[in-house]
Design a protein around this motif. Structure first.
Motif, mmCIF file in Angstrom:
data_model
loop_
_atom_site.group_PDB
_atom_site.id
_atom_site.type_symbol
_atom_site.label_atom_id
_atom_site.label_comp_id
_atom_site.label_asym_id
_atom_site.label_seq_id
_atom_site.Cartn_x
_atom_site.Cartn_y
_atom_site.Cartn_z
ATOM 1 N N ILE A 80 0.856 -1.200 0.000
ATOM 2 C CA ILE A 80 0.000 0.000 0.000
ATOM 3 C C ILE A 80 0.884 1.239 0.000
ATOM 4 C CG2 ILE A 80 -1.938 -1.103 1.188
ATOM 5 C CD1 ILE A 80 -0.930 0.343 3.778
ATOM 6 N N THR A 81 0.332 2.331 -0.494
ATOM 7 C CA THR A 81 1.076 3.588 -0.445
ATOM 8 C C THR A 81 0.798 4.266 0.893
ATOM 9 O OG1 THR A 81 -0.703 4.778 -1.584
ATOM 10 C CG2 THR A 81 1.096 3.935 -2.943
ATOM 11 N N VAL A 82 1.852 4.883 1.420
ATOM 12 C CA VAL A 82 1.799 5.577 2.699
ATOM 13 C C VAL A 82 2.600 6.879 2.572
ATOM 14 C CG1 VAL A 82 1.526 3.458 4.060
ATOM 15 C CG2 VAL A 82 3.818 4.324 3.578
ATOM 16 N N GLU A 83 2.558 7.680 3.619
ATOM 17 C CA GLU A 83 3.409 8.872 3.679
ATOM 18 C C GLU A 83 4.868 8.459 3.593
ATOM 19 O OE1 GLU A 83 3.140 12.298 4.208
ATOM 20 O OE2 GLU A 83 0.981 12.162 3.865
ATOM 21 N N THR A 84 5.714 9.374 3.168
ATOM 22 C CA THR A 84 7.148 9.097 3.225
ATOM 23 C C THR A 84 7.552 8.921 4.687
ATOM 24 O OG1 THR A 84 7.754 11.423 3.374
ATOM 25 C CG2 THR A 84 7.583 10.481 1.148
ATOM 26 N N LYS A 85 8.705 8.341 4.906
ATOM 27 C CA LYS A 85 9.161 8.052 6.272
ATOM 28 C C LYS A 85 9.143 9.292 7.150
ATOM 29 C CE LYS A 85 13.087 6.151 8.780
ATOM 30 N NZ LYS A 85 14.423 5.580 8.678
ATOM 31 N N THR A 86 9.467 10.446 6.571
ATOM 32 C CA THR A 86 9.528 11.679 7.359
ATOM 33 C C THR A 86 8.356 12.614 7.047
ATOM 34 O OG1 THR A 86 11.096 12.543 5.741
ATOM 35 C CG2 THR A 86 12.011 11.632 7.775
ATOM 36 N N GLY A 87 7.240 12.062 6.579
ATOM 37 C CA GLY A 87 6.040 12.863 6.345
ATOM 38 C C GLY A 87 6.247 13.949 5.305
ATOM 39 N N ASP A 88 5.752 15.143 5.584
ATOM 40 C CA ASP A 88 5.862 16.252 4.632
ATOM 41 C C ASP A 88 7.312 16.610 4.312
ATOM 42 O OD1 ASP A 88 3.138 16.489 4.323
ATOM 43 O OD2 ASP A 88 2.917 18.085 5.817
ATOM 44 N N VAL A 89 8.208 16.428 5.289
ATOM 45 C CA VAL A 89 9.628 16.703 5.066
ATOM 46 C C VAL A 89 10.174 15.774 3.982
ATOM 47 C CG1 VAL A 89 11.928 16.630 6.143
ATOM 48 C CG2 VAL A 89 9.982 17.540 7.414
ATOM 49 N N GLY A 90 9.607 14.585 3.883
ATOM 50 C CA GLY A 90 10.053 13.601 2.914
ATOM 51 C C GLY A 90 9.634 13.872 1.490
ATOM 52 N N ARG A 91 8.730 14.806 1.297
ATOM 53 C CA ARG A 91 8.299 15.155 -0.057
ATOM 54 C C ARG A 91 9.302 16.117 -0.675
ATOM 55 N NH1 ARG A 91 1.973 16.031 1.211
ATOM 56 N NH2 ARG A 91 1.489 13.818 1.432
ATOM 57 N N ALA A 92 9.619 15.863 -1.928
ATOM 58 C CA ALA A 92 10.588 16.727 -2.613
ATOM 59 C C ALA A 92 10.448 16.544 -4.111
ATOM 60 C CB ALA A 92 12.011 16.370 -2.174
ATOM 61 N N THR A 93 10.969 17.509 -4.831
ATOM 62 C CA THR A 93 11.047 17.423 -6.282
ATOM 63 C C THR A 93 12.502 17.568 -6.663
ATOM 64 O OG1 THR A 93 8.836 18.351 -6.533
ATOM 65 C CG2 THR A 93 10.284 18.442 -8.459
ATOM 66 N N PHE A 94 12.986 16.635 -7.473
ATOM 67 C CA PHE A 94 14.379 16.598 -7.882
ATOM 68 C C PHE A 94 14.511 16.811 -9.376
ATOM 69 C CE2 PHE A 94 14.193 13.865 -4.133
ATOM 70 C CZ PHE A 94 15.284 14.306 -3.403
ATOM 71 N N ALA A 95 15.493 17.590 -9.770
ATOM 72 C CA ALA A 95 15.882 17.645 -11.180
ATOM 73 C C ALA A 95 16.589 16.328 -11.476
ATOM 74 C CB ALA A 95 16.816 18.822 -11.429
ATOM 75 N N ILE A 96 16.294 15.746 -12.625
ATOM 76 C CA ILE A 96 16.921 14.474 -12.979
ATOM 77 C C ILE A 96 17.812 14.666 -14.203
ATOM 78 C CG2 ILE A 96 15.192 12.989 -11.909
ATOM 79 C CD1 ILE A 96 13.875 12.681 -14.654
ATOM 80 N N ASP A 97 18.832 13.830 -14.287
ATOM 81 C CA ASP A 97 19.758 13.941 -15.415
ATOM 82 C C ASP A 97 19.135 13.340 -16.674
ATOM 83 O OD1 ASP A 97 20.422 11.076 -15.636
ATOM 84 O OD2 ASP A 97 21.521 11.356 -13.771
ATOM 85 N N ASP A 98 19.797 13.536 -17.787
ATOM 86 C CA ASP A 98 19.264 13.110 -19.084
ATOM 87 C C ASP A 98 19.047 11.606 -19.162
ATOM 88 O OD1 ASP A 98 19.228 15.742 -19.935
ATOM 89 O OD2 ASP A 98 21.133 15.589 -21.008
ATOM 90 N N ASP A 99 19.946 10.819 -18.588
ATOM 91 C CA ASP A 99 19.793 9.358 -18.637
ATOM 92 C C ASP A 99 18.554 8.898 -17.878
ATOM 93 O OD1 ASP A 99 22.070 9.045 -20.176
ATOM 94 O OD2 ASP A 99 23.363 8.592 -18.470
ATOM 95 N N LEU A 100 18.331 9.445 -16.695
ATOM 96 C CA LEU A 100 17.130 9.099 -15.931
ATOM 97 C C LEU A 100 15.881 9.561 -16.674
ATOM 98 C CD1 LEU A 100 18.128 9.891 -12.224
ATOM 99 C CD2 LEU A 100 17.552 7.654 -13.191
#
Length: 188
Positions: free
Chosen positions: A65-85
């Motif tokens: 099942i899906t749940v909150e990240t381990k650290t809740g709201d702190v665990g949410r983030a948006t990352f820039a990804i490289d070209d290969d990813l």
């Protein structure tokens, strides 16, 4: 250490799931449950960004099942990804467009790492089992657990002299002491 991680990544080029899982863990510092919880809706194709919004948990004998990240709201983030990813994630997404059309479900609802049903995530232990099997088949490789690959991100940040607050944000710890104690130890 960096060279050992590069060697590991090169050794899994033939296995798209394992390659992507190791890249996400060793590049972005994602936890295995967070990797399992990624959906195509978390991918911003135009901006080349990937959002971490959830994690996956499993109780014995039950479906994941899906749940909150381990650290809740702190665990949410948006990352820039490289070209290969970006390229691999787009390739996977495009591969599933016809399945989404057949099921009459937006592809954005599909998990990036799926069980037989694209709307059901992989169990987090799937990733641990896959990497363990890879090491068994490649005994000369330096072994890393998935958590050690996450720690690798912290040590790379420390080596690049990234401040503790930024490292804490990248690793999404709720307590800066965790970042300082476990993830920002300089490499030998």
């Amino acid at each position: 250490l960096f060279e050992d991680v590069e060697t590991l990544i090169a050794s899994v080029q033939h296995d798209d799931d394992l390659w992507l899982m190791i890249r996400l863990t060793s590049s972005l510092g994602l936890r295995r449950g967070e990797v399992a919880g990624l959906r195509f809706g978390d991918l911003d194709i135009d901006r080349g960004e990937l959002a971490v919004e959830r994690s996956v948990a499993v109780k014995t004998g039950e479906q994941p099942i899906t749940v909150e990240t381990k650290t809740g709201d702190v665990g949410r983030a948006t990352f820039a990804i490289d070209d290969d990813l970006h390229e691999e994630l787009c390739r996977r997404r495009n591969h599933l467009l016809s399945t989404a059309f057949e099921l009459e479900v937006p592809v954005e609802c599909f998990f990036i790492f799926q069980s037989k049903n694209p709307l059901v995530p992989r169990r987090p232990d799937f990733f641990s089992r896959r990497i363990t099997t890879h090491y068994r088949n490649n005994p000369a490789l330096k072994r890393f657990t998935l958590k050690q690959l996450r720690i690798f991100v912290g040590t790379e940040l420390a080596e690049d002299e990234v401040d503790l607050t930024t490292s804490q944000a990248v690793l999404r710890h709720s307590d800066h002491n965790t970042t300082a104690r476990f993830y920002v130890a300089k490499r030998d």
